[in-house]
Design a protein around this motif. Structure first.
Motif, PDB file in Angstrom:
ATOM      1  N   PRO A 147       0.824  -1.212   0.000  1.00  0.00           N
ATOM      2  CA  PRO A 147       0.000   0.000   0.000  1.00  0.00           C
ATOM      3  C   PRO A 147       0.857   1.260   0.000  1.00  0.00           C
ATOM      4  O   PRO A 147       1.946   1.290   0.575  1.00  0.00           O
ATOM      5  CB  PRO A 147      -0.811  -0.126   1.298  1.00  0.00           C
ATOM      6  N   THR A 151      -4.062   4.967   1.074  1.00  0.00           N
ATOM      7  CA  THR A 151      -4.403   3.665   1.650  1.00  0.00           C
ATOM      8  C   THR A 151      -3.396   3.252   2.719  1.00  0.00           C
ATOM      9  O   THR A 151      -3.767   2.625   3.724  1.00  0.00           O
ATOM     10  CB  THR A 151      -4.483   2.568   0.566  1.00  0.00           C
ATOM     11  N   TRP A 155      -4.076   2.613   6.770  1.00  0.00           N
ATOM     12  CA  TRP A 155      -3.543   1.488   7.535  1.00  0.00           C
ATOM     13  C   TRP A 155      -2.929   1.970   8.849  1.00  0.00           C
ATOM     14  O   TRP A 155      -3.213   1.447   9.922  1.00  0.00           O
ATOM     15  CB  TRP A 155      -2.513   0.741   6.709  1.00  0.00           C
ATOM     16  N   THR A 191      -8.964  -2.261   3.821  1.00  0.00           N
ATOM     17  CA  THR A 191      -8.758  -0.999   3.117  1.00  0.00           C
ATOM     18  C   THR A 191      -7.382  -0.950   2.466  1.00  0.00           C
ATOM     19  O   THR A 191      -7.218  -0.421   1.373  1.00  0.00           O
ATOM     20  CB  THR A 191      -8.917   0.182   4.087  1.00  0.00           C
ATOM     21  N   ALA A 192      -6.394  -1.536   3.126  1.00  0.00           N
ATOM     22  CA  ALA A 192      -5.009  -1.410   2.668  1.00  0.00           C
ATOM     23  C   ALA A 192      -4.664  -2.340   1.511  1.00  0.00           C
ATOM     24  O   ALA A 192      -3.831  -1.990   0.668  1.00  0.00           O
ATOM     25  CB  ALA A 192      -4.058  -1.672   3.841  1.00  0.00           C
ATOM     26  N   GLU A 215     -15.643   4.947   1.197  1.00  0.00           N
ATOM     27  CA  GLU A 215     -14.276   4.939   1.705  1.00  0.00           C
ATOM     28  C   GLU A 215     -13.267   4.951   0.559  1.00  0.00           C
ATOM     29  O   GLU A 215     -12.274   5.686   0.592  1.00  0.00           O
ATOM     30  CB  GLU A 215     -14.062   3.720   2.584  1.00  0.00           C
ATOM     31  N   ALA A 216     -13.530   4.142  -0.474  1.00  0.00           N
ATOM     32  CA  ALA A 216     -12.623   4.085  -1.619  1.00  0.00           C
ATOM     33  C   ALA A 216     -12.556   5.434  -2.324  1.00  0.00           C
ATOM     34  O   ALA A 216     -11.471   5.890  -2.724  1.00  0.00           O
ATOM     35  CB  ALA A 216     -13.071   2.991  -2.588  1.00  0.00           C
ATOM     36  N   LEU A 219     -10.494   7.937  -0.186  1.00  0.00           N
ATOM     37  CA  LEU A 219      -9.054   7.699  -0.232  1.00  0.00           C
ATOM     38  C   LEU A 219      -8.470   8.014  -1.608  1.00  0.00           C
ATOM     39  O   LEU A 219      -7.360   8.541  -1.711  1.00  0.00           O
ATOM     40  CB  LEU A 219      -8.763   6.248   0.153  1.00  0.00           C
ATOM     41  N   GLU A 220      -9.213   7.698  -2.655  1.00  0.00           N
ATOM     42  CA  GLU A 220      -8.718   7.977  -4.004  1.00  0.00           C
ATOM     43  C   GLU A 220      -8.551   9.471  -4.255  1.00  0.00           C
ATOM     44  O   GLU A 220      -7.662   9.900  -4.989  1.00  0.00           O
ATOM     45  CB  GLU A 220      -9.669   7.375  -5.032  1.00  0.00           C
TER      46      GLU A 220
END
Length: 315
Positions: A147, A151, A155, A191-192, A215-216, A219-220
């Motif tokens: 990761p 991401t 973590w 997630t990681a 969530e994706a 983070l993106e």
């Protein structure tokens, strides 16, 4: 009557390689271990705390530790803090989580410091099914995935919260608390590292469940000027639904989650020692207001950003 879970803990330091090898094999997933004291003044230290559901291990040695790891009842990850390491002969990067597969793997650590986390496998599979909208069962993880960026920050956000609870929390907790913390750790792992249910031809780049999509998306686009409305719209959730989902999965609002992700990205950038200024790092991490960034950074890490930046250059 409320069920309670006892968190076992111990801390050992030894200069005997045979004792060190025995200590390593006491980790549930280690099938065998050897220790080579290749240098004079050999030392080995190990600290563990946790339960069968969730536990943390720290190890450090001046010698070489080799062994076979077979993660059976738990998902097992480690990250090197210093020294060298390899899994099945492939070198592993320092400061990045490495996930062991379910089948036996050979590990070698040389003059190292590392941390390791064990997360109950059944819990991880249950959380993955909820996030991905599939039936609970075995899952596969993308091999050799390392990761990076947001991401990776997600973590470390999970690890910090889990370590604070497991290492500094009470020795005895309710089973409900331990299971919820284990679910939280499982979410950080999922997630990681990209994953999918066994038997699916192609890995999913985004889970079907709405929270996972939210969530994706967050983070993106973590370093961009996104809003809570943007995240909610991307996931097909109302603002209230998004807030509730983040509190349920992360214990904080999406705004707080995003800010902490950006702060961890900023700290990594400041510690890199590259030629960017503090302001450049802040902007690259998604902070538009440098004054607010400095205050938030100090609140989160206890130092000002410039202090981290200066320390990196002294090193």
């Amino acid at each position: 009557m409320t069920a309670l879970v006892q968190r076992a803990q111990w801390s050992v330091v030894t200069s005997d390689p045979a004792d060190a090898a025995e200590l390593v094999t006491r980790i549930p997933d280690v099938r065998r271990a050897t220790v080579d004291c290749a240098v004079s003044g050999f030392s080995f230290a190990e600290r563990r705390r946790g339960s069968d559901l969730l536990s943390l291990v720290s190890m450090a040695s001046t010698g070489v530790v080799e062994g076979t790891v077979e993660a059976d009842t738990a998902m097992v990850l480690f990250w090197l803090k210093s020294g060298g390491g390899a899994v099945d002969g492939d070198p592993v990067p320092t400061g990045r989580p490495v996930l062991f597969r379910h089948d036996p793997q050979h590990v070698r650590w040389d003059g190292f410091q590392l941390d390791l986390i064990r997360i109950d496998r059944t819990t991880v599979e249950q959380v993955a099914a909820e996030r991905g909208a599939w039936h609970p069962g075995p899952i596969e993880f993308q091999p050799h995935h390392v990761p990076e960026g947001p991401t990776l920050a997600a973590w470390w956000l999970m690890v910090r919260a889990v370590a604070a609870d497991v290492l500094r929390g009470p020795e005895e907790v309710t089973e409900e608390h331990e299971r919820e913390l284990t679910r939280f750790a499982a979410g950080g792992l999922l997630t990681a590292i990209p994953h999918w249910p066994v038997g699916q031809d192609q890995p999913r780049t985004a889970a079907a469940a709405r929270f996972a999509r939210a969530e994706a998306f967050l983070l993106e686009h973590a370093t961009e000027q996104i809003t809570v409305e943007d995240v909610a719209a991307a996931a097909g959730l109302s603002i209230r639904g998004l807030q509730d989902a983040f509190r349920r999965h992360h214990g904080i609002t999406p705004t707080t989650y995003l800010r902490r992700i950006r702060l961890l990205l900023a700290r990594e950038g400041l510690e890199s020692g590259d030629d960017r200024s503090v302001g450049d790092v802040a902007r690259d991490s998604g902070f538009a207001h440098l004054g607010r960034f400095a205050g938030s950074y100090r609140d989160e890490f206890g130092v000002l950003p410039r202090e981290t930046w200066q320390a990196a250059r002294r090193r």
